[in-house]
Write a protein that holds these residues in place. Structure first.
Motif, mmCIF file in Angstrom:
data_model
loop_
_atom_site.group_PDB
_atom_site.id
_atom_site.type_symbol
_atom_site.label_atom_id
_atom_site.label_comp_id
_atom_site.label_asym_id
_atom_site.label_seq_id
_atom_site.Cartn_x
_atom_site.Cartn_y
_atom_site.Cartn_z
ATOM 1 N N LYS A 192 -2.888 -3.688 -1.512
ATOM 2 C CA LYS A 192 -3.056 -5.240 -1.616
ATOM 3 C C LYS A 192 -4.081 -5.752 -2.603
ATOM 4 C CE LYS A 192 -2.490 -7.115 2.080
ATOM 5 N NZ LYS A 192 -3.259 -7.792 3.221
ATOM 6 N N GLU A 193 -3.586 -5.733 -3.890
ATOM 7 C CA GLU A 193 -4.980 -6.167 -4.850
ATOM 8 C C GLU A 193 -3.930 -6.853 -5.771
ATOM 9 O OE1 GLU A 193 -8.226 -2.748 -4.809
ATOM 10 O OE2 GLU A 193 -7.108 -3.249 -6.797
ATOM 11 N N VAL A 194 -4.890 -7.911 -6.302
ATOM 12 C CA VAL A 194 -4.178 -8.877 -7.129
ATOM 13 C C VAL A 194 -3.207 -7.881 -8.527
ATOM 14 C CG1 VAL A 194 -4.554 -10.313 -9.124
ATOM 15 C CG2 VAL A 194 -5.534 -10.663 -7.145
ATOM 16 N N ASP A 238 -0.058 -5.769 -7.081
ATOM 17 C CA ASP A 238 1.090 -6.481 -6.506
ATOM 18 C C ASP A 238 2.530 -5.832 -6.814
ATOM 19 O OD1 ASP A 238 -0.137 -9.881 -5.501
ATOM 20 O OD2 ASP A 238 -0.459 -7.869 -4.681
#
Lengths: 285, 828
Positions: A276-278, A281
């Motif tokens: 869950k990181e930019v 994704d």
């Protein structure tokens, strides 16, 4: 075969007078008009002449059986009643798993998914078959509401039927004895006129014996059942809890297995968050 | 006729109570009823023939003939040349005596039926028809986490199942069966010896021997009083039980080994007379026992009537002509030892010992009428208390401080105490060898963990990390992540294992980031869990038995002992002045000394010296060390017993690690976890749409209804008197008769007046009988109501817990892990 020894040394007694009266009653008895169940009072009468409602119950007069020559109505009724009660009680207690172990297995597992107590404590087979015979229970509505905790009520009703049969027999004992012995002799020997009329002293003796036995049975049957129900109701008060605990045990094992699967899945949690990181994704597929 | 008579006699004899073979329940009761119907019974006949004063004495046949006037006349009166009137008078007296004796015995059996039925379902042995308590234990076992025993304020009774002992002691069981048969065969009409022998050993043989000493063969005969068989002993039976126990116990092996506090339940054995042989095994010899009980306890030990084979003591005035006369009260049975002690009959049994009759209850809030510190002087309360028999003792003082949720700086610390894992720790994938000295090899945290522990004996560590003679010390985590724990080298003052348990709890706390405390509040929060674990272990090993020390009390006293240096007491706050402080300190010293004296008993035989404690480390200590590594670090294994509690611990620790090590606010990852990527990160509100709140049901307050038998009896008497139109009178039998009611009515003659007076009793007899019959049903309803009220209250919380657990596990399955980051919640 009536034992000839009983013919010797017997004197006619007052019982012979009642026999004569009984004969008159038997001879002059009118046919009882059959009444439908709907006209019966709430507490059903116990007389066995009230229509087809009582056909299935025990405690019938002497019938043609292979042991007719020695059959005794009172013995048959007693055996039937006490045998049935004993079976219902033993079924409630549960069967011993083995002779040298006091552990008992219930005759049926609890239905943990039942929606009410009637379903949870469904009646066991002996109780159900007894209830089906009783006029006040055999109605389908009542039978559907029967549960195992109603055992006491059903047995008391059965006792009432038994006592009524005994009292009825006691009240008209000479007539019943005469009829039954006439029937026996007709079936066994084909005698058109009951030979038993000649053997009135024998009937007097049979009458006396039966009266003593019936009186004893009336006292002891009720006392036995009440004491048994006192004992049984003591532990039955916790039977619903015991069965619920069995269901809780099973539910606990299911929850444990569910939690074990959850623990297995939870071991992935620390890694899952990494996704869950930019920069990482995933696109919608 | 003869045939029928003989067959009836045969049936009656065959259906005697407790005859040679066990019969079904209904048949047994019916047999007893029929036997009682055939009055007079043999026992009574034999007794009255000895005890009834007549010249010449009456024989058993005379007593038997008293039913029928003509039979009695020919049997008893003709030889005495009595006229008709005298004969009838004598017959009535005999008959009255017979009825009195039979009524007493019938009442005894009826009372036993009532009590036996109730007790059938609440027994310690799985031999009962309903085995509720073993089921409780198995449910608790499935739910409990393995470290629950460290934090609950009661001694956990852990159960194991053992093998059936029919195969382990066949010949010994046959011998026991034979000796039990002999007790019955001595006089098949009088099974009182067999009945009494079975009741005598219902609470266990070893407990009985502890209380009353070894068996003397002279005790078998009885002391010639009414209660002789309640106090008799049967040495052959005791020898058989002893041999069976030794044979079976010697054959039992356990893997894993039995721990202290564990009880092994063996499946009971049943004899052909319906007598059950039960047995418990344990590591603690005081908790082992073997005994007998009735499968269907229907026959009581009735007052004995025959002393022909007894050995009356000197001064016995009741054994006359081999009959035991009534009218004198025998000495009361000895009082059992105080409740809660080992061997105190009912409270020596493993499940019953947990009941409210055997231990005081600790609850945070006690109902007003059960509070031990109740000082209410209101008249209504004292009135209520007068008619109340309080069966429970609730103590709220021990729970004054309440519980705090354990947490570290980063949030809740799930299952922080540890003790729930079974896999040992490693350092660099090598097993850890902790010696009694400071080990240089332990120089890094355990694999997958934050820390390691290095336990050593005083003097074997760094000079600046020693400990006093009687105390252990846990030092803060050093730069290598190692937590040193110093144990005193030896001495009697403390038991090394208990100290080690205490210090390992602190090690767990330091491992998770807690630091030393510097104020009263932090001291209480830090020391309480450690002392709770220590006191739990002391109690579990049986050291508090025979004292009034409970686990909670022990923990509170010791935490006060440790923290009073900060100027206050954890359980009482700050003293108002120095006098009060002095008083508190004195009480504290007294209680602390009591606790240390109790723990020094060392009933479990644990090592007292540091070296021994480390070389043969207790399983409880090892389990806490095993739980130091994290449970959910990637590539790290965890092994534990499959229970709901342990699984919940694992899931909780996984969630905890995720929250602590991962970024939970959307945004780019910063240098450290949860650091601010943007200045407004710290003000980000929690997103209420993520997840649902699950309310955990509160722990129920233990509350037992007041039991008021005196009040109930008074209400029944009042109802009886009201039914007869009278106020409550004492004794209530006076309500049966009211002279004024008849005297107030003018009658034509004195004869009518007399008849009216005597008829009053007959008129009221029916209603009195009705009320008496109803009384039993009403009493049962009241009892059922008490039970239903209690169970509805306590069962509710458990029902909710199961419902919530069901909901939780169901929702676990519906979780969909997102593939994208969750959007920020902007507060609207």
């Amino acid at each position: 075969m009536i034992d000839a020894r009983f013919l010797i040394g017997r004197r006619p007694c007052l019982r012979t007078l009642s026999l004569v009266i009984g004969l008159t009653i038997v001879g002059g008895s009118a046919v009882f008009a059959a009444r439908s169940a709907s006209t019966l009072p709430v507490l059903a009468a116990c007389t066995r002449f009230e229509g087809e409602l009582f056909e299935d119950i025990d405690f019938q007069p002497l019938r043609d059986t292979p042991k007719l020559n020695t059959a005794n109505v009172l013995d048959e009724w007693s055996e039937s009643y006490h045998g049935t009660v004993g079976k219902v009680i033993e079924e409630d207690l549960g069967e011993l798993v083995s002779e040298d172990s006091p552990l008992r297995s219930p005759s049926r597992s609890p239905r943990c998914t039942a929606s009410n107590y009637a379903g949870f404590l469904a009646p066991r087979s002996e109780l159900k078959s007894l209830a089906k015979k009783l006029p006040s229970w055999k109605d389908s509505t009542n039978l559907s509401r029967l549960n195992q905790l109603d055992m006491g009520t059903v047995l008391l009703e059965y006792l009432r039927m038994y006592e009524c049969a005994l009292v009825e027999r006691l009240n008209l004992l000479p007539a019943y004895i005469l009829r039954q012995e006439a029937y026996r002799q007709w079936v066994l020997f084909g005698l058109p006129i009951p030979k038993v009329i000649i053997e009135i002293p024998i009937l007097g003796s049979m009458d006396e014996d039966e009266r003593i036995r019936i009186r004893k049975e009336l006292v002891t049957a009720r006392a036995s059942l009440l004491k048994t129900l006192t004992f049984v109701s003591g532990y039955n008060r916790l039977q619903p809890i015991d069965m619920e605990l069995t269901c809780v045990q099973r539910a606990s094992l299911d929850i444990r297995n569910g939690m074990a699967l959850a623990a297995d899945a939870a071991s992935c949690l620390p890694r899952i968050w990494n996704a869950k990181e930019v920069l990482r994704d995933f696109e919608n597929e | 006729m003869m045939k029928r008579l003989l067959s009836s006699a045969g049936i009656a004899l065959a259906l005697l109570p407790a005859a040679a073979a066990a019969k079904p329940l209904y048949e047994t009761i019916r047999g007893t009823v029929q036997w009682e119907y055939d009055s007079p019974q043999d026992t009574v006949k034999t007794f009255l023939a000895k005890a009834f004063v007549a010249n010449p004495s009456l024989s058993s046949d005379d007593i038997a003939a008293s039913n029928v006037a003509t039979s009695f006349r020919s049997s008893a009166c003709s030889s005495r040349k009595l006229d008709d009137e005298s004969c009838e008078q004598l017959r009535k007296e005999v008959r009255a005596a017979v009825l009195r004796e039979e009524r007493v015995r019938a009442l005894g059996r009826d009372l036993q039926l009532i009590a036996g039925g109730y007790e059938m379902s609440i027994g310690d042995h799985p031999s009962r028809i309903l085995s509720i308590f073993p089921k409780f234990q198995s449910i608790i076992r499935v739910w409990q986490s393995s470290n629950d025993w460290l934090s609950t304020p009661i001694v956990e009774r852990r159960m194991r199942a053992g093998p059936a002992f029919t195969d382990l002691a066949k010949s010994e069981l046959k011998k026991l069966q034979k000796h039990l048969d002999q007790l019955n065969d001595n006089d098949p009409n009088q099974p009182e010896r067999l009945t009494a022998a079975t009741w005598r050993y219902q609470f266990g043989l070893f407990g009985l021997v502890n209380r009353e000493g070894t068996c003397d063969p002279a005790m078998e005969k009885g002391d010639g009083t009414e209660l002789q068989y309640q106090r008799a002993r049967w040495c052959t039976i005791e020898e058989d039980l002893q041999k069976i126990f030794e044979k079976v116990r010697g054959s039992l092996t356990f893997d894993p080994p039995l721990g202290f506090g564990e009880i092994v339940l063996l499946p009971p054995w049943r004899s052909n007379q319906g007598i059950v042989l039960w047995m418990f095994a344990s590591k603690n010899p005081f908790e082992e026992d073997i005994g007998l009980e009735w499968e269907l306890p229907m026959e009581p030990v009735l007052p004995s009537l025959d002393c022909s084979e007894s050995a009356p003591a000197e001064g016995n005035t009741v054994c006359v002509r081999n009959g035991i006369l009534g009218g004198t009260y025998p000495p009361p049975p000895p009082e059992p030892p105080s409740v809660g002690t080992l061997g105190a009959e009912l409270c020596s049994l493993p499940f019953s010992a947990e009941g409210y009759l055997c231990r005081p209850l600790d609850a945070q809030r006690c109902p007003e009428n059960e509070s031990s510190s109740s000082s209410s002087s209101s008249s209504s309360l004292s009135e209520e208390k007068k008619n109340a028999i309080s069966l429970t003792n609730c103590n709220s003082q021990n729970m004054a401080e309440g519980f705090r949720v354990a947490h570290t700086e980063s949030g809740p610390d799930a299952c922080m105490i540890g003790g729930w894992r079974t896999d040992p720790p490693f350092i660099d994938k090598k097993s850890v060898d902790d010696t009694t000295k400071r080990d240089p090899k332990i120089s890094a945290p355990f694999d997958c963990g934050n820390c390691a522990v290095d336990i050593y004996c005083n003097g074997a560590g760094r000079p600046d990390q020693n400990c006093p003679e009687d105390y252990a010390v846990t030092y803060p985590r050093d730069e290598n992540g190692v937590i040193p724990i110093c144990l005193p080298a030896g001495g009697e003052a403390a038991i090394a294992t208990y100290l080690l348990l205490h210090e390992l709890i602190h090690a767990q706390q330091w491992c998770e980031g807690a630091s030393t405390y510097s104020n009263l509040k932090d001291c209480c929060a830090t020391e309480k869990p450690a002392y709770l674990a220590q006191c739990n272990a002391i109690a579990e090993d049986g050291n508090f038995a025979g004292t009034d020390i409970t686990i909670e009390h022990c923990a509170n006293i010791l935490v006060n002992f440790s923290c009073e240096r900060f100027g206050g007491f954890c359980t009482k706050g700050t003293p108002a002045n120095s006098t009060e402080r002095e008083k508190w300190l004195q009480e504290l010293q007294k209680e602390t000394k009591k606790i240390f004296e109790a723990s020094k008993q060392n009933i479990a035989g644990l090592p007292t010296k540091c070296e021994d404690a480390m070389n043969s480390m207790d399983a409880r200590v090892r389990s806490i060390i095993n739980s130091l590594p994290h449970a959910c670090s990637p590539a790290c294994k965890a092994r534990y017993e499959n229970t709901i509690g342990n699984n919940a611990c694992y899931v909780a620790q996984c969630v905890e690690i995720s929250l602590e090590n991962q970024r939970i606010i959307p945004g780019r990852m910063t240098f450290t976890t949860n650091d601010e990527a943007f200045p407004w990160d710290a003000k980000t509100a929690a997103d209420p749409f993520i997840g649902d709140a699950l309310m955990v049901p509160p722990l129920p307050e233990t509350s037992f209804p007041a039991y008021r038998p005196a009040q109930l009896a008074a209400d029944l008497d009042l109802a009886l008197c009201q039914q007869n139109g009278q106020p409550l009178l004492f004794p209530p039998s006076r309500c049966d008769f009211n002279t004024n009611k008849q005297l107030g009515l003018a009658t034509e003659s004195y004869f009518e007046l007399g008849v009216g007076l005597t008829d009053q009793v007959a008129q009221r007899a029916e209603s009195t009988l009705g009320l008496r019959t109803l009384g039993q049903a009403v009493g049962r309803r009241i009892g059922a109501r008490l039970l239903a009220d209690y169970l509805a209250h306590t069962g509710k919380a458990f029902r909710e817990l199961i419902g919530d657990a069901n909901l939780l596990t169901g929702r676990f399955g519906k979780i969909k892990f997102p593939k994208e980051m969750c959007p920020r919640f902007n507060g609207s």
